[in-house]
Design an enzyme around this catalytic site. Structure first.
Site, PDB file in Angstrom:
ATOM      1  CB  CYS A  60     -18.531  11.582  10.349  1.00 36.50           C
ATOM      2  SG  CYS A  60     -19.640  10.781   9.185  1.00 36.50           S
ATOM      3  CG  HIS A  61     -14.959  12.800  12.003  1.00 39.05           C
ATOM      4  ND1 HIS A  61     -15.163  12.161  10.804  1.00 39.05           N
ATOM      5  CD2 HIS A  61     -14.614  11.851  12.891  1.00 39.05           C
ATOM      6  CE1 HIS A  61     -14.938  10.863  10.964  1.00 39.05           C
ATOM      7  NE2 HIS A  61     -14.603  10.654  12.220  1.00 39.05           N
TER       8      HIS A  61
END
Length: 172
Positions: free
Chosen positions: A136-137
């Site tokens: 996700c990040h």
């Protein structure tokens, strides 16, 4: 004082004590269910600890089990992975912890599989350090579950666990 006044005084003292005792029991009867309802229910207590048979986990493999509704990664690390984790300089780590502080038995690593940034589930055998990568990040964890790159502020959490034997681990 006359004998009648002493008897009335004793009777009054008894009535005060009896009323206070009945009141205390009544308050306890009302308050106890309110306190008791704060205890976890039986299904939660059943998940408080799990036992995992680790005999089928091959060297280099990561197995995910569910504990308290969270994924827990059990990793059977290779000698190379252990060596890299042990020889990582503490000065390079954002959340400094040695490998020995995170591991109870050298080849086995047990960590909660939730990224410490926003709660995503990282992917195993990914990233620059062949640990975990949060898709996700972009947080990157090493083979000891320590944060090495990305926005995550802390290492992957190490749950309470113990080895019951060479083939069983108890989490929780």
């Amino acid at each position: 004082m006359s004998g009648a006044a002493i008897v009335d005084q004793n009777r009054r003292d008894f009535l005060f004590l009896a009323t206070g005792a009945v009141g205390a029991v009544g308050v306890g009867a009302v308050v106890w269910p309110l306190i008791d309802q704060m205890n976890p229910d039986a299904s939660t207590l059943a998940l408080a600890a799990i036992e995992v048979d680790i005999t089928a986990i091959q060297e280099g493999q990561i197995v995910t089990v569910k504990w308290r509704g969270k994924p827990v990664f059990i990793r059977h690390r290779t000698a190379k992975e252990i060596d890299e984790a042990v020889n990582t300089p503490i000065s390079e780590l954002r959340d400094p912890q040695t490998d020995a502080e995170r591991v109870k038995k050298a080849p086995w690593l047990v960590v909660v599989g939730i990224c410490t940034h926003l709660g995503c589930v990282p992917l195993g055998h990914e990233g620059k350090y062949d640990g975990w990568l949060c898709p996700c990040h972009g947080s990157v964890y090493d083979t000891s579950g320590r944060i090495r790159q990305g926005p995550a502020p802390l290492n992957l959490e190490v749950p309470e666990y113990a080895f019951l034997s060479d083939t069983k681990v108890r989490i929780g």
